[in-house]
Design a protein around this motif. Sequence first.
Motif, short mmCIF file in Angstrom:
data_model
loop_
_atom_site.label_atom_id
_atom_site.label_comp_id
_atom_site.label_asym_id
_atom_site.label_seq_id
_atom_site.Cartn_x
_atom_site.Cartn_y
_atom_site.Cartn_z
N ILE A 1 0.84 -1.21 0.00
CA ILE A 1 0.00 0.00 0.00
C ILE A 1 0.87 1.25 0.00
O ILE A 1 0.59 2.23 -0.70
N GLY A 2 1.94 1.21 0.80
CA GLY A 2 2.86 2.34 0.82
C GLY A 2 3.46 2.61 -0.56
O GLY A 2 3.59 3.76 -0.98
N GLY A 3 3.80 1.54 -1.28
CA GLY A 3 4.34 1.68 -2.63
C GLY A 3 3.35 2.33 -3.58
O GLY A 3 3.73 3.13 -4.44
N VAL A 4 2.07 2.00 -3.43
CA VAL A 4 1.03 2.60 -4.27
C VAL A 4 0.90 4.10 -3.96
O VAL A 4 0.84 4.94 -4.87
N LEU A 5 0.87 4.44 -2.68
CA LEU A 5 0.55 5.81 -2.26
C LEU A 5 1.68 6.80 -2.54
O LEU A 5 1.45 7.86 -3.14
N VAL A 6 2.89 6.49 -2.10
CA VAL A 6 3.94 7.51 -2.14
C VAL A 6 4.60 7.63 -3.50
O VAL A 6 5.40 8.56 -3.72
N THR A 7 4.30 6.75 -4.44
CA THR A 7 4.89 6.84 -5.77
C THR A 7 3.89 7.34 -6.81
O THR A 7 4.11 7.19 -8.01
N ALA A 8 2.79 7.96 -6.36
CA ALA A 8 1.76 8.45 -7.28
C ALA A 8 2.07 9.86 -7.79
O ALA A 8 1.21 10.49 -8.40
N PHE A 9 3.29 10.33 -7.59
CA PHE A 9 3.65 11.70 -7.98
C PHE A 9 3.54 11.99 -9.48
O PHE A 9 3.47 13.17 -9.86
N PRO A 10 3.53 11.00 -10.41
CA PRO A 10 3.41 11.37 -11.83
C PRO A 10 2.18 12.19 -12.16
O PRO A 10 2.20 12.95 -13.13
N ILE A 11 1.11 12.08 -11.37
CA ILE A 11 -0.05 12.92 -11.68
C ILE A 11 0.26 14.39 -11.44
O ILE A 11 -0.34 15.27 -12.05
N ILE A 12 1.23 14.67 -10.56
CA ILE A 12 1.65 16.06 -10.36
C ILE A 12 2.50 16.51 -11.54
O ILE A 12 2.40 17.66 -12.00
N ASN A 13 3.35 15.63 -12.07
CA ASN A 13 4.15 15.98 -13.24
C ASN A 13 3.25 16.24 -14.45
O ASN A 13 3.51 17.15 -15.25
N ALA A 14 2.19 15.45 -14.59
CA ALA A 14 1.21 15.70 -15.65
C ALA A 14 0.54 17.05 -15.45
O ALA A 14 0.37 17.84 -16.39
N MET A 15 0.16 17.33 -14.21
CA MET A 15 -0.47 18.60 -13.87
C MET A 15 0.45 19.78 -14.18
O MET A 15 0.00 20.84 -14.64
N CYS A 16 1.74 19.60 -13.97
CA CYS A 16 2.73 20.66 -14.20
C CYS A 16 2.72 21.09 -15.66
O CYS A 16 2.72 22.29 -15.97
N ALA A 17 2.68 20.12 -16.58
CA ALA A 17 2.64 20.44 -18.01
C ALA A 17 1.31 21.06 -18.40
O ALA A 17 1.25 21.97 -19.23
N GLU A 18 0.22 20.58 -17.80
CA GLU A 18 -1.12 21.03 -18.18
C GLU A 18 -1.47 22.40 -17.60
O GLU A 18 -2.13 23.21 -18.25
N ALA A 19 -1.05 22.68 -16.39
CA ALA A 19 -1.41 23.93 -15.73
C ALA A 19 -0.54 25.10 -16.17
O ALA A 19 -0.99 26.25 -16.16
N TRP A 20 0.71 24.82 -16.59
CA TRP A 20 1.61 25.90 -16.94
C TRP A 20 2.06 25.79 -18.40
O TRP A 20 1.42 26.37 -19.25
N SER A 21 3.08 25.03 -18.73
CA SER A 21 3.54 25.01 -20.12
C SER A 21 4.27 23.72 -20.43
O SER A 21 5.13 23.28 -19.66
N ILE A 22 3.95 23.13 -21.58
CA ILE A 22 4.67 21.95 -22.04
C ILE A 22 6.08 22.34 -22.48
O ILE A 22 7.06 21.65 -22.21
N GLY A 23 6.17 23.50 -23.16
CA GLY A 23 7.47 23.95 -23.66
C GLY A 23 8.48 24.27 -22.56
O GLY A 23 9.69 24.16 -22.77
N ALA A 24 7.98 24.67 -21.39
CA ALA A 24 8.87 24.98 -20.26
C ALA A 24 8.79 23.90 -19.19
O ALA A 24 9.19 24.12 -18.04
N ALA A 25 8.27 22.71 -19.54
CA ALA A 25 8.07 21.65 -18.56
C ALA A 25 9.39 21.16 -17.96
O ALA A 25 9.43 20.72 -16.81
#
Length: 454
Positions: free
Chosen positions: A348-372
């Motif tokens: 369960i710990g492995g599932v929870l603490v490694t879910a950060f890719p959704i933040i990386n996706a959010m980073c490109a979507e909320a700000w800029s793909i070119g400056a990702a």
Amino acid sequence: MFEKFFWSKPSFRFIVLAGAVLIYTCSQAVRWNYASITPYLVTDFGIGKPELGLLGSAFFYAYAATQIPWGVAHDKLGGRSVLPAGFIIVSLFLAGFATAATFTQAMGWRVAIGFASASGFAPANALLSKWFEKKERGFALGIYSSLGGGLGEAMSFVLMPLIALLLSDGRTIFGYASWRGSTIIMAGTILVMSLIAAFLLRSDPKDMGLESIAAKEEKAAVPYKEAVWVAIKDPSFYLITMCFSAFTVGCRLLPAWLPMYGTAMYLQTTDMSKAEAVLAGSIGVTMYIAGRLIGTPIVGKVSDYLLAKYNFSRNSMVAWLMAFSVAMFYAFTHPMPSVTLFAVLSFIGGVLVTAFPIINAMCAEAWSIGAAGFNNALMNTFGQIIAATVLAMSGFWAVKYSVKGGGYWMEFAGIWYLGILIFSLAFIAAMITVYREKQHRKAAVVEQPEPEAI
């Protein structure tokens, strides 16, 4: 033949994904190359838990210091040249770590590995954001993180101690035995994987004659400096960075300490020898890796689906993950009634603490793909500094909050207290971000002009 078959085909994005997975495998393998062989390092260098925490944090401080230069290098030069070059250098530094004669030398090599390893994570996330659309970006980044992270951690936590054990009875590789020999083997493996990645990667869909994802998703081209400034001046960027930092802390604490926690559990609850307990203790990190392999892409896919189908934001998903992680760390402060529960909790710990890719996706979507590249690097800089600091503190907290004769779980309670604190603060940050997002949506609705009467 390779390029002729895939040229100008949208499916080439999966070839790029495979190359990124190889790079992240290398990244995860080197950052934890010391954790599963700690009993050998303790004996060779005469060190304890505080020094082990410092050995881990030395890498991550150096890794944080060069995030932005490597991120900008990706944005300017492209991922195909930046990612493999960085890890060819890493393989040489890792071979140097195998020759360390003292703890000070080992620290020096870990710093050097950290500097070069920054060429992987942020640039790879930015590269994949250029290749995968919003509707599948969370899943793609989840696959990249889970496969690359899982394979890299398997190399560190499963293969390295196994090879070290095989090289402990007079067997050597290039004259090096035990953990040194296993480290040499890993260095050679990383060199080969980096060369394969250079063959697979391409910097942009336009290089293959394909449509630009950035041009498709972003309404207008924004100058690079302006795109960078938009994120820097946005308070939500720093709130979500705190959540990313919490994920990073979790990814440092669990892999670093689960092997020792498991070893202590087996030594105190069974009649195993030290060598047997070290090997058996890897069950916790093995299940953690399994949780990462299975859970991370599922979380990414669920996030993509909820966002597309119900407009359920990635911010809201992050808030839930923070809350569940607090409960997970709290559970580790208690004795394990059975080995099975220890394995399940580690999963369960492995599932929870490694879910950060959704933040990386959010980073490109909320700000800029070119400056990702820059934005991911800046976010990761904060995350790595905080995580390295917490990792350095963790050994001292373990000593401070341990109770003499209190059992193995009390030996590590201080470490889990740190996890509870960091994820609780991140949960508050996530909730503020969710609130800001809702207010922004309301404001956008109010500002829309009413349709003219016909």
